[in-house]
Design an enzyme around this catalytic site. Sequence first.
Site, mmCIF file in Angstrom:
data_model
loop_
_atom_site.group_PDB
_atom_site.id
_atom_site.type_symbol
_atom_site.label_atom_id
_atom_site.label_comp_id
_atom_site.label_asym_id
_atom_site.label_seq_id
_atom_site.Cartn_x
_atom_site.Cartn_y
_atom_site.Cartn_z
ATOM 1 N N GLY A 138 0.824 -1.210 0.000
ATOM 2 C CA GLY A 138 0.000 0.000 0.000
ATOM 3 C C GLY A 138 0.858 1.260 0.000
ATOM 4 O O GLY A 138 0.553 2.239 -0.677
ATOM 5 N N ARG A 195 7.358 1.849 1.237
ATOM 6 C CA ARG A 195 7.656 0.431 1.415
ATOM 7 C C ARG A 195 8.051 -0.194 0.082
ATOM 8 O O ARG A 195 8.868 -1.111 0.039
ATOM 9 C CB ARG A 195 6.462 -0.311 1.994
ATOM 10 C CG ARG A 195 6.347 -0.131 3.471
ATOM 11 C CD ARG A 195 5.359 -1.132 4.010
ATOM 12 N NE ARG A 195 5.187 -0.972 5.429
ATOM 13 C CZ ARG A 195 4.247 -1.589 6.115
ATOM 14 N NH1 ARG A 195 3.399 -2.395 5.510
ATOM 15 N NH2 ARG A 195 4.151 -1.421 7.403
ATOM 16 N N ARG A 200 2.155 11.237 -8.713
ATOM 17 C CA ARG A 200 1.467 11.392 -7.414
ATOM 18 C C ARG A 200 2.270 10.833 -6.246
ATOM 19 O O ARG A 200 1.707 10.508 -5.193
ATOM 20 C CB ARG A 200 0.081 10.723 -7.430
ATOM 21 C CG ARG A 200 -0.907 11.460 -8.300
ATOM 22 C CD ARG A 200 -2.229 10.744 -8.373
ATOM 23 N NE ARG A 200 -3.105 11.446 -9.286
ATOM 24 C CZ ARG A 200 -4.225 12.066 -8.911
ATOM 25 N NH1 ARG A 200 -4.619 12.037 -7.661
ATOM 26 N NH2 ARG A 200 -4.956 12.689 -9.802
ATOM 27 N N ARG A 240 -0.352 -8.677 -3.495
ATOM 28 C CA ARG A 240 -0.400 -7.608 -2.492
ATOM 29 C C ARG A 240 0.462 -8.021 -1.305
ATOM 30 O O ARG A 240 0.375 -9.170 -0.835
ATOM 31 C CB ARG A 240 -1.845 -7.365 -2.050
ATOM 32 C CG ARG A 240 -1.944 -6.566 -0.768
ATOM 33 C CD ARG A 240 -3.297 -5.953 -0.536
ATOM 34 N NE ARG A 240 -3.521 -5.639 0.864
ATOM 35 C CZ ARG A 240 -2.906 -4.668 1.552
ATOM 36 N NH1 ARG A 240 -2.004 -3.902 0.963
ATOM 37 N NH2 ARG A 240 -3.177 -4.463 2.827
ATOM 38 N N SER A 250 -0.298 -4.987 5.465
ATOM 39 C CA SER A 250 -0.589 -5.302 6.858
ATOM 40 C C SER A 250 -2.089 -5.519 7.035
ATOM 41 O O SER A 250 -2.894 -5.138 6.182
ATOM 42 C CB SER A 250 -0.094 -4.174 7.768
ATOM 43 O OG SER A 250 -0.688 -2.969 7.380
ATOM 44 N N ASP A 306 -1.680 -5.276 13.862
ATOM 45 C CA ASP A 306 -2.424 -4.887 15.061
ATOM 46 C C ASP A 306 -3.535 -5.910 15.272
ATOM 47 O O ASP A 306 -3.778 -6.749 14.391
ATOM 48 C CB ASP A 306 -3.001 -3.466 14.916
ATOM 49 C CG ASP A 306 -3.801 -3.300 13.646
ATOM 50 O OD1 ASP A 306 -3.238 -2.832 12.646
ATOM 51 O OD2 ASP A 306 -4.989 -3.669 13.643
ATOM 52 N N ARG A 332 8.624 -3.789 12.528
ATOM 53 C CA ARG A 332 7.860 -3.735 11.283
ATOM 54 C C ARG A 332 8.703 -4.128 10.073
ATOM 55 O O ARG A 332 8.243 -4.822 9.180
ATOM 56 C CB ARG A 332 7.264 -2.343 11.060
ATOM 57 C CG ARG A 332 6.035 -2.152 11.916
ATOM 58 C CD ARG A 332 5.418 -0.781 11.779
ATOM 59 N NE ARG A 332 4.351 -0.678 12.756
ATOM 60 C CZ ARG A 332 3.052 -0.749 12.474
ATOM 61 N NH1 ARG A 332 2.658 -0.875 11.240
ATOM 62 N NH2 ARG A 332 2.154 -0.674 13.413
HETATM 63 N N1 HPA Z 1 -8.468 -2.192 9.707
HETATM 64 C C1 HPA Z 1 -8.349 -2.014 8.395
HETATM 65 N N2 HPA Z 1 -7.194 -2.152 7.758
HETATM 66 C C2 HPA Z 1 -6.107 -2.470 8.476
HETATM 67 C C3 HPA Z 1 -6.168 -2.671 9.851
HETATM 68 C C4 HPA Z 1 -7.413 -2.523 10.493
HETATM 69 O O1 HPA Z 1 -7.530 -2.702 11.724
HETATM 70 N N3 HPA Z 1 -4.912 -2.961 10.276
HETATM 71 C C5 HPA Z 1 -4.109 -2.935 9.192
HETATM 72 N N4 HPA Z 1 -4.835 -2.646 8.091
#
Ligand code: HPA
Length: 234
Positions: free
Chosen positions: A20, A24, A43, A87, A90, A204, A217
């Site tokens: 994304g 990165r 962009r 893809r 995270s 997370d 990370r």
């Molecule tokens: N929500 C949506 N997208 C994400 C999240 C999340 O908690 N963590 C990493 N990408």
Amino acid sequence: MTIHIGAKPGEIAETVLMPGDPYRAKWAAETFLDNPVCINQVRGMLGFTGTWNGHPVTIQGSGMGMPSLSIYANELISTYGAQTLIRIGSCGGMQDSVKVRDVILAMTASSLSTPSRGIFKELNFAPSADFGLLHKAFHAAEAKGVATHVGGIYSSDVFYDERPDLNEQMMRHGILGVEMEAAELYNLAARHGRRALAVLTVSDHLITGEALPSEDRETSFGDMVEIALTAAFA
Ligand code: HPA
């Protein structure tokens, strides 16, 4: 050149990794590819082409969310002839069995809506990964000793969620994690006969509230890049 990608014809490889975050993409290209060349700066959505074990590879940022990813994936497929799109990103963990730092290989990607919804209308199309890529990614992750889960994920339209009941239903139905891009990537791959996979690191956790410390990370992201590259060429 396309509206959003400045690369010349032939400057993009048939295999494209899509994080994304454009920074990165830069880090992954400089860390894992030989002779990386920046092929897109439009962009600020950086893209690089180089080689990995002699194989041409492009790493192109997708931006966040399905509308952004859809723009880049459409142009990569239709103008530049991308065949394999992986893809690397995270996600938030949604099951107790899934821990922060684990890798999720998204077999399917459920969603409330995608940019393809206008085509499907009342049909609930099931966006799914390419089995060959999934199979190879699983073996690559096992060989690296990375804790890996294979199953369904949820591609959400929002990060700041006003509908926690949707997450609850996803968890109740065994969904492993939530991110914001994979379902549309799988839709586009199906439509154009290309191979797609999402390899995700749990950054997370929606149940425990835990988050990956920033110093971890890079290592976790590196594992994901190597799993994706091995899957593409194994
Ligand atoms: N929500 C949506 N997208 C994400 C999240 C999340 O908690 N963590 C990493 N990408």
